[in-house]
Design a protein around this motif. Structure first.
Motif: not given
Length: 185
Positions: A57-73
């Motif tokens: 949640q902290s990463l998502l709240d930052r304006e200068n960071t985009f945190p992605w996951v590589v997800a399978s189902q």
């Protein structure tokens, strides 16, 4: 802005969600030995889903960071993060990534980095992405060069990884030559 992309088969790249924390922790524990030479030393807290949910949640709240996951189902099998994004004339960000040890060899790191480069160019309107690898991390260097990154330097004692200051190779990819913030035509 659409910040998700299909990668291969049933695997997608999408922004992380706090409810990804248990799956992330399982993948990190499974990959702990494989990742140890390439990451900072992790405390037990790192593998706690409650800690990771708060961190996500902290990463998502930052304006200068985009945190992605590589997800399978909805099962996390890796992450890619674009951080330290600077706008203005710089238009740049720093890239980091890893793939679950059980999924290595499927081309997922290369596919995920390619997707993030496309998103950085087309959606985030960046000009440049930087990345670094330990000098002995040949697999990660292959992922970067396959995706158009070029080594532009090296840095002695660059990051504290696996319990010591480590030398790193520095890479960059120039995404476009547009004026800062200009949308693709």
């Amino acid at each position: 802005m659409n910040l998700s992309r299909p990668l291969i088969e049933d695997v997608v790249l999408r922004l992380v969600r706090p409810d990804d924390a248990p799956s992330f922790c399982e993948a990190q524990l499974r990959s702990r030995e494989q990742l140890a030479p390439w990451e900072p030393r992790r405390t037990d807290e790192w593998y706690d889903p409650a800690y990771q949910a708060t961190r996500f949640q902290s990463l998502l709240d930052r304006e200068n960071t985009f945190p992605w996951v590589v997800a399978s189902q909805d099962r996390v099998i890796g992450t890619v993060t674009l951080s330290n994004i600077v706008a203005g004339p710089w238009r740049s960000g720093d890239l980091g990534y890893w793939i679950d040890v059980a999924e290595v060899g499927r081309g997922l790191a290369s596919a995920a980095v390619a997707a993030v480069c496309e998103l950085a160019d087309q959606e985030l309107l960046l000009h440049r992405i930087a990345a670094s690898t330990r000098t002995d991390n040949a697999p990660s260097q292959r992922v970067l060069t396959k995706n158009g990154f070029e080594q532009y330097g090296s840095a002695r004692n660059y990051l504290h990884i696996d319990g010591a200051w480590r030398d790193h190779n520095l890479y960059q990819r120039i995404l476009n030559d547009r004026a800062p913030g200009e949308a693709p035509s």
